[in-house]
Design a protein around this motif. Structure first.
Motif, short mmCIF file in Angstrom:
data_model
loop_
_atom_site.label_atom_id
_atom_site.label_comp_id
_atom_site.label_asym_id
_atom_site.label_seq_id
_atom_site.Cartn_x
_atom_site.Cartn_y
_atom_site.Cartn_z
N VAL A 1 -3.67 5.72 -9.35
CA VAL A 1 -4.76 5.92 -8.40
C VAL A 1 -4.52 7.24 -7.69
O VAL A 1 -3.50 7.43 -7.04
CB VAL A 1 -4.84 4.77 -7.38
CG1 VAL A 1 -6.06 4.96 -6.48
CG2 VAL A 1 -4.90 3.43 -8.09
N SER A 2 -5.47 8.14 -7.81
CA SER A 2 -5.35 9.45 -7.17
C SER A 2 -6.18 9.49 -5.89
O SER A 2 -7.22 8.84 -5.79
CB SER A 2 -5.80 10.54 -8.13
OG SER A 2 -7.14 10.31 -8.55
N SER B 1 -11.24 -1.46 -4.64
CA SER B 1 -10.82 -0.65 -3.48
C SER B 1 -9.40 -0.15 -3.66
O SER B 1 -8.56 -0.26 -2.76
CB SER B 1 -10.93 -1.48 -2.20
OG SER B 1 -12.25 -1.95 -2.01
N LEU B 2 -9.14 0.42 -4.81
CA LEU B 2 -7.78 0.85 -5.13
C LEU B 2 -7.32 1.98 -4.23
O LEU B 2 -8.11 2.83 -3.80
CB LEU B 2 -7.70 1.28 -6.59
CG LEU B 2 -7.61 0.10 -7.57
CD1 LEU B 2 -7.99 0.54 -8.98
CD2 LEU B 2 -6.21 -0.49 -7.56
N LYS B 3 -6.03 1.95 -3.94
CA LYS B 3 -5.39 2.94 -3.09
C LYS B 3 -4.29 3.63 -3.88
O LYS B 3 -3.74 3.05 -4.83
CB LYS B 3 -4.78 2.26 -1.86
CG LYS B 3 -5.75 1.42 -1.05
CD LYS B 3 -5.02 0.69 0.07
CE LYS B 3 -5.96 -0.18 0.87
NZ LYS B 3 -5.25 -0.90 1.96
N PRO B 4 -3.90 4.83 -3.48
CA PRO B 4 -2.80 5.51 -4.18
C PRO B 4 -1.53 4.66 -4.24
O PRO B 4 -0.79 4.72 -5.22
CB PRO B 4 -2.60 6.78 -3.35
CG PRO B 4 -3.96 7.07 -2.81
CD PRO B 4 -4.54 5.72 -2.50
N GLU B 5 -1.28 3.88 -3.21
CA GLU B 5 -0.07 3.04 -3.20
C GLU B 5 -0.13 1.88 -4.20
O GLU B 5 0.85 1.18 -4.40
CB GLU B 5 0.22 2.51 -1.80
CG GLU B 5 -0.94 1.81 -1.13
CD GLU B 5 -1.69 2.74 -0.18
OE1 GLU B 5 -1.95 3.92 -0.56
OE2 GLU B 5 -2.05 2.29 0.93
N ASP B 6 -1.28 1.67 -4.83
CA ASP B 6 -1.37 0.66 -5.89
C ASP B 6 -0.91 1.22 -7.24
O ASP B 6 -0.82 0.46 -8.22
CB ASP B 6 -2.82 0.18 -6.04
CG ASP B 6 -3.33 -0.57 -4.82
OD1 ASP B 6 -4.47 -0.32 -4.41
OD2 ASP B 6 -2.57 -1.40 -4.29
N THR B 7 -0.62 2.52 -7.28
CA THR B 7 -0.14 3.12 -8.52
C THR B 7 1.16 2.46 -8.94
O THR B 7 2.12 2.38 -8.17
CB THR B 7 0.09 4.63 -8.30
OG1 THR B 7 -1.18 5.25 -8.06
CG2 THR B 7 0.74 5.25 -9.53
N SER B 8 1.17 1.95 -10.17
CA SER B 8 2.31 1.18 -10.63
C SER B 8 2.08 0.75 -12.08
O SER B 8 0.97 0.93 -12.61
CB SER B 8 2.48 -0.05 -9.74
OG SER B 8 3.73 -0.65 -9.93
N THR B 9 3.10 0.18 -12.68
CA THR B 9 2.92 -0.52 -13.94
C THR B 9 2.76 -2.00 -13.63
O THR B 9 3.58 -2.57 -12.90
CB THR B 9 4.12 -0.29 -14.88
OG1 THR B 9 4.21 1.11 -15.16
CG2 THR B 9 3.93 -1.06 -16.18
#
Length: 125
Positions: A123-124, A83-91
């Motif tokens: 995550v887009s 359930s990935l969200k754009p705010e999970d975008t990270s290293t």
């Protein structure tokens, strides 16, 4: 140099899943964790696991979406991201604690002395 090696990052759409892997040359600690750091932000703890009994800890922002686990025979710690969200975008970084945390305070990055190079998750929406 002894360090964890992460893999499994990539680009997914919102709601998608990824599984990150962290391979170590030997168990560097009984207490392992995943952290993440986005550009311009501080490194934050995502999840941790006590290898001895498998007890897991999670940041509130990922609870019920991410799962940390380990395979002792493969010297690998996993992080399943659902359930990935754009705010999970990270290293995302895998880390081994210098000893083990006191109580449940697993999120102090300064207490980890083995770090991997990181794997990028995008995550887009």
């Amino acid at each position: 140099q002894v360090q964890p090696v992460e893999s499994g990052g990539g680009s997914v759409q919102s709601g998608g899943s990824l599984r990150l892997s962290c391979v170590v040359p030997r168990w560097l600690s009984n207490c392992m964790a995943w952290f993440r750091q986005a550009p311009g932000k501080e490194r934050e703890g995502v999840a941790a696991i006590y290898l001895g009994g498998g007890r897991a800890f999670y940041a509130d922002s990922v609870k019920d979406r991410f799962t940390i686990s380990r395979d002792s025979a493969k010297l690998t710690v996993y992080l399943q991201l659902n359930s990935l969200k754009p705010e999970d975008t990270s290293t995302y970084y895998c880390a081994a604690h210098r000893g083990c945390w006191d109580g449940d305070s697993w999120w102090h990055a300064s207490e980890y002395n083995y770090w991997g190079q990181g794997t990028r998750v995008t995550v887009s929406s």
